[in-house]
Structure formats: C-alpha cells, structure tokens
Design an enzyme around this catalytic site. Structure first.
Site: not given
Ligand code: PLP
Length: 357
Positions: A102, A169, A193
């Site tokens: 990511w 993030d 998540k």
């Molecule tokens: C799942 C995830 C993403 C992507 O998220 P989306 O909402 O599918 O764009 C980005 N960063 C991390 C750390 C993730 O676990």
C-alpha cells in the site's frame, strides 16, 4: 455453527451492529422508510453524519483545529488526494516510508505530482520489518507512513519524530490503539478494516496545512471542499457512514480505545504465543515489528498443509489464507474479533502438533 471470521478486509463487524444495520435497511428512525431511500439532506441522516464525526473525535480525542471527514474512494483515492493537497505545485517534494504494497502504491501516486521519494524501503526482506532511524528531510512538504501493513503483518510501534507534517495511512489499525492525533498532520483510513463496510473513508486533517500548495486542485479532490460542506458536498455513502457510526458507538459503549487496545493486545499475545511455542509454525515478521491486527505465519513443513487446512475449516475458521505475496497464513484480529476465535485457532494449532504422527 459459529464461524470465526479472520478475513483481512472487508472483515468482521460486531454482530449487534449487523443486526441494527439490517433493521435500518428495512425501517429507519420511525420514518417507515429505509435508511438507504431517504435524502442525505434529511434531518435523520444529518444526525447520523454528525454523530459519526463526533464519535471519531471522541474516541481519538481529536484536538481543536482538525477536521474529520467521511469521503468516498477508499484509502486508494487518498494516495492522490494527499499530494494534491499537501505538495507544493512548484518545487514540491515528499518523503515516503515504503513498508509494503500500500505504501508503494501511495508513493507512485505522489510521484505523478512531484518529487516524492522513498526515504526507506523494507522490500529487501519482503517487507517483514519496519525501517528504523529514518532521516526525514526538512525540505519535504510532508512525510508519509503506513501504521499497519495489512499484507505483511508489521506495525509501527513508535512513530518517528518528524520536522515536517506526518501523513499516515491507518486503514488497518485505526481505532485499535491509542494514537496522539496532534503528532499527525493528516490521518486517513478506508472503513472496511476496523470501522464499517467498504465505501467510506475517514480523514482527519489539521486545517492549517491546507491551501498552501499553489495548485489548482480538482474540486472533488480538495479537502477544503468537503470541510466547507461538512462531508455533504455530494451524496455521501450513507449506508457505510451509518454502519461506521454504529461500530464506533459499539466501541464507545464497551470502553473505547482503552478497552479495545487491551483486548487486541491479549488476542495478539495468544496468537504469537502459539506461533512461537509450536514447533510446527513460524512467524514471518520481525518480532519487534509484529502487528496486533494481522499475524502472518508459515507451516515449516508444507506436507502438513492439507491436514491443517482441513482442521481449521472443520473448526469453523474462515479467512486465514495468507496474501499471495507472503504465502502461508494470516490471522487478522480486528476490533470485532472475539478472543474466543483466536483461542479456537490456537487450539487447532495445538491439535495439529499433538496428532501429526
Ligand atoms: C486495505 C488497505 C488500503 C486500500 O484501501 P481501499 O479502501 O481498498 O482503497 C490501503 N492501505 C492499507 C494499509 C490497507 O490495509
């Protein structure tokens, strides 16, 4: 049969929340209408949005001067919104800590807009650790990191002190532990998540950082658009915001971040305790960087795979196959996963050891 849902994302939500959410799809707020067939400008829905934002602020103790937004596009859209809003149009730069898939994607988007570079990169050992002693250039417009690397099962335990605003993030560990929001310029997280269904993204941003890039930002990508309209510039993802609100309320009712962080530490302790004790298994991430959310591990002897897979499936366990870039297994233990589910997996691992012959 009870299913133990270890899915990495979208993933487990509290049962009570799912019940309330399905009820609201039938009938919402005494209106004899569904939540998803009323105007997002109605008093009933505005109440939901306001409450969701308030809960984010309460649970994370968001200081004054920060805005909380619910947006669409997932964490992936933030990969480009962040540089649009924070990187100077002329001579701008940004420093990225590349700790996984990511983070790599985030860097790639920033590089389309300016001089974004990886100041550290743990791909030399397949992202099984968090680089330490990073030197963050004072000239960067911001520093970007990923608090929890969902695929590789690593997590930043101590955020580096940075001379420039920190962007993080937190998609896969937001609301799982205490964070000092004041130390961040901007935090973002896709909902699916640890918060709700896919479709909503939460952004927490220090207002002072915005409006200094000299860049002509597309309206929908400009955080100021959404701050000004209180996340109602266009139709928000009403269902995703509603379910996120219910999950955050569920968390608050049980004791908030303090309660859940202790519970998460306990679950991770049980899981890694067994991975380390059981001679048939080994963890893939460096111990000091192990994630409390996603535990990645391998069977040392591949010939036991078929048998182990049969055993955990028979125990009602779901979603522990590892990501293809790591292999093996990944047990995701998000907030809503009860400790009993971890115990069930641990018991299966013990049983494999006992009966392997
Ligand atoms: C799942 C995830 C993403 C992507 O998220 P989306 O909402 O599918 O764009 C980005 N960063 C991390 C750390 C993730 O676990």
């Amino acid at each position: 049969m009870t299913v133990h849902n270890f899915s990495a994302g979208p993933c487990i939500l509290p049962k009570e929340v799912l019940q309330q959410a399905s009820q609201a799809v039938q009938e919402f707020d005494g209106l004899d209408l569904s939540l998803i067939e009323i105007s997002h400008r109605s008093k009933s829905f505005i109440g939901v949005m306001d409450r969701a934002i308030e809960l984010v602020k309460e649970l994370l103790e968001v200081p004054k001067g920060y805005s909380v937004l619910f947006l669409q596009g997932g964490a992936s859209l933030e990969f480009t919104m962040v540089p649009h809003n924070l990187m100077k149009a002329k001579g701008g730069s940004a420093a990225y800590s590349v700790t996984g898939t990511w983070a790599k994607k985030a860097l790639k988007e920033a590089q389309k807009l300016g001089a974004a570079t990886a100041i550290s990169d743990s791909s030399d050992r397949n992202f099984c650790y968090i680089p330490k002693d990073e030197s963050i250039p004072e000239t960067a417009d911001y520093y970007h990191c990923t608090s929890n690397n969902t695929i590789f099962g690593t997590q930043i335990k101590e955020f580096p002190s940075s001379p420039v605003p920190v962007v993080c993030d937190m998609s896969s560990d937001i609301f799982s532990r205490k964070v000092d929001v004041e130390k961040f310029g901007l935090i973002y997280a896709g909902a699916q998540k640890n918060m709700g269904p896919a479709g909503a993204t939460v952004v927490i941003v220090n207002d002072e950082l915005l409006g200094h890039t000299g860049r002509d930002i597309p309206t929908m990508l400009d955080y100021r658009t959404h701050i000004e309209k209180e996340s109602m510039f266009h139709t928000p993802p009403v269902f995703a915001v509603y379910v996120s609100m219910l999950t955050l309320q569920w968390l608050k009712d049980r004791g908030g971040i303090q309660w859940v962080s202790e519970r998460n530490a306990k679950k991770a302790g049980m899981m890694y305790g067994e991975i380390d004790r059981n001679p048939l298994f080994e963890g893939t991430a460096d111990r000091e960087d192990r994630s409390t959310m996603n535990a990645c591990f391998l069977l040392k002897d591949d010939s036991l795979k078929e048998r182990f897979d049969e055993m955990w499936k028979a125990a009602g366990i779901s979603g522990i196959n590892g990501h293809r870039s790591v292999g093996g297994y990944r047990a995701s233990m998000y907030n809503a996963l009860p400790p009993e589910s971890v115990q069930t997996l641990v018991d299966v691992m013990k049983e494999l050891e006992r009966t392997k012959g």
